[in-house]
Design an enzyme around this catalytic site. Structure first.
Site, PDB file in Angstrom:
ATOM      1  N   ASN A  13       0.883  -1.168   0.000  1.00 22.38           N
ATOM      2  CA  ASN A  13       0.000   0.000   0.000  1.00 22.38           C
ATOM      3  C   ASN A  13       0.918   1.215   0.000  1.00 22.38           C
ATOM      4  OD1 ASN A  13      -1.867   2.013   0.387  1.00 22.38           O
ATOM      5  ND2 ASN A  13      -2.099   1.631   2.592  1.00 22.38           N
ATOM      6  N   LYS A  15       0.265   4.268  -0.281  1.00 22.75           N
ATOM      7  CA  LYS A  15      -0.318   5.491   0.310  1.00 22.75           C
ATOM      8  C   LYS A  15      -0.094   6.674  -0.648  1.00 22.75           C
ATOM      9  CE  LYS A  15       0.753   3.492   4.769  1.00 22.75           C
ATOM     10  NZ  LYS A  15       0.334   3.557   6.148  1.00 22.75           N
ATOM     11  N   HIS A  98      -9.386   1.149   4.568  1.00 22.40           N
ATOM     12  CA  HIS A  98      -8.107   1.366   5.258  1.00 22.40           C
ATOM     13  C   HIS A  98      -8.324   2.347   6.411  1.00 22.40           C
ATOM     14  CE1 HIS A  98      -3.986   2.560   6.083  1.00 22.40           C
ATOM     15  NE2 HIS A  98      -3.628   1.431   5.486  1.00 22.40           N
ATOM     16  N   GLU A 100      -6.652   4.709   7.490  1.00 22.51           N
ATOM     17  CA  GLU A 100      -6.395   6.134   7.192  1.00 22.51           C
ATOM     18  C   GLU A 100      -7.602   6.756   6.492  1.00 22.51           C
ATOM     19  OE1 GLU A 100      -2.591   5.596   5.265  1.00 22.51           O
ATOM     20  OE2 GLU A 100      -1.753   4.965   7.181  1.00 22.51           O
ATOM     21  N   GLU A 170      -5.726  -5.098  10.332  1.00 20.26           N
ATOM     22  CA  GLU A 170      -4.727  -4.062  10.550  1.00 20.26           C
ATOM     23  C   GLU A 170      -5.032  -3.302  11.838  1.00 20.26           C
ATOM     24  OE1 GLU A 170      -2.544  -3.031   6.707  1.00 20.26           O
ATOM     25  OE2 GLU A 170      -4.122  -1.576   6.976  1.00 20.26           O
ATOM     26  N   GLY A 176       2.120   2.197  10.514  1.00 19.57           N
ATOM     27  CA  GLY A 176       3.050   3.309  10.352  1.00 19.57           C
ATOM     28  C   GLY A 176       3.720   3.729  11.647  1.00 19.57           C
ATOM     29  N   SER A 216       3.102  -2.281  10.271  1.00 19.76           N
ATOM     30  CA  SER A 216       4.559  -2.274  10.481  1.00 19.76           C
ATOM     31  C   SER A 216       5.200  -3.623  10.216  1.00 19.76           C
ATOM     32  CB  SER A 216       4.889  -1.778  11.901  1.00 19.76           C
ATOM     33  OG  SER A 216       4.430  -0.447  12.059  1.00 19.76           O
TER      34      SER A 216
HETATM   35  C1  PEP Z   1      -0.784   0.025   5.724  1.00 20.75           C
HETATM   36  O1  PEP Z   1      -0.707   1.132   5.250  1.00 20.75           O
HETATM   37  O2  PEP Z   1      -1.732  -0.718   5.454  1.00 20.75           O
HETATM   38  C2  PEP Z   1       0.274  -0.422   6.644  1.00 20.75           C
HETATM   39  C3  PEP Z   1       0.188  -1.612   7.195  1.00 20.75           C
HETATM   40  O3  PEP Z   1       1.308   0.458   6.844  1.00 20.75           O
HETATM   41  P1  PEP Z   1       2.700   0.126   7.580  1.00 20.75           P
HETATM   42  O4  PEP Z   1       3.193  -1.170   7.018  1.00 20.75           O
HETATM   43  O5  PEP Z   1       3.575   1.286   7.227  1.00 20.75           O
HETATM   44  O6  PEP Z   1       2.400   0.030   9.030  1.00 20.75           O
END
Ligand code: PEP
Length: 256
Positions: A13, A15, A98, A100, A170, A176, A216
């Site tokens: 992803n 972003k 997601h 975000e 998630e 992040g 992460s």
């Molecule tokens: C994501 O954006 O879905 C995500 C898991 O980000 P990160 O791996 O940076 O935590």
């Protein structure tokens, strides 16, 4: 549950990162590193990068996805992109729900359901994100919350359509932040989601559905996470922008 029956999916992803020229560069760098992957490899990219990413991914095993879609086919929705438009551009995957989008752009369980429905109708494969905030985990309601998010998102989705659904667990506190769920925490919630699928559909559907962990995930922790019996790959943010790290995660998922 027989993990061997499911294909793991590692999806990046990106972003709001990368111009089209940079997207081409990144896909070109990743492609040789993941060419022997034993899992599905997906890059979900900003809308403006779709054409460049597809061009660079041609002839490789990298599939291109988008990061969101609107639920209407067309109309007065300034700034939005429909699932039909994505399909017409040759996009195969799309992320819905997601955190975000939920946190910064007002997405709710109901709009996630509408986006998921539209994406399925357009013929896309959907990565539906669910997950709890830290306060909710501390309150002890993670399982209930994630179960409810999953049930609402899948409202009206048939068992046949489930083959084009991937659920990404998630935890919001892990996205992040550099703070990863432990492998046991990730597996526990993925197993709860699988239980919800069994309840909504049946045991076969639960055994077949791909459930990713995201938050992460990186080159160092991926192997332990994706080896969990109910974790079928990952949705990767930050590390998906680093070719060697992303490739290491793909390799971990290949070994399973
Ligand atoms: C994501 O954006 O879905 C995500 C898991 O980000 P990160 O791996 O940076 O935590």
């Amino acid at each position: 549950m027989n993990k061997a029956k499911r294909k793991a999916v590692i999806a990046g992803n990106w972003k709001m990162n990368k111009t089209p020229a940079e997207a081409k560069e990144l896909i070109t760098a990743i492609a040789p590193l993941v060419k022997d992957a034993g899992c599905e490899v997906v890059a979900c990219v900003p809308y403006v990068d779709i054409a460049a990413a597809q061009e660079a991914a041609k002839g490789t095993n990298i599939h291109i996805g988008a990061e969101n879609c609107h639920w209407e086919k067309s109309g007065a929705f300034t700034g939005e992109i429909s699932a039909e438009m994505l399909k017409a551009c040759g996009v195969e995957y799309v992320i819905t729900g997601h955190s975000e989008r939920r946190t910064y752009f007002g997405d709710t369980d109901v709009t996630v359901q509408k986006r998921t429905r539209a994406a399925l109708d357009a013929g896309l494969t959907v990565i539906v994100c669910v997950g709890e905030y830290l306060e909710q985990r501390e309150q002890g309601i993670t399982g209930e919350l994630v179960a409810l998010q999953t049930k609402i998102a899948l409202g009206g989705v048939t068992k046949e359509e489930l083959s084009r659904i991937i659920i990404a667990y998630e935890p919001v506190w892990a996205i992040g932040t550099g703070r990863t769920a432990t492998a046991a925490q990730a597996n526990e919630v993925c197993a709860i989601i699988r239980g919800v699928i069994a309840e909504l559909y049946d045991a076969d559907a639960a055994e077949a559905v791909t459930i990713q962990y995201g938050g992460s995930m990186n080159a160092g922790n991926a192997a332990e996470l994706v080896a969990q019996p109910d974790v079928d790959g990952g949705l990767i943010g930050g590390a998906s922008l680093k070719p060697a790290d992303f490739a290491a995660i793909v390799e971990a998922a290949t070994k399973g």
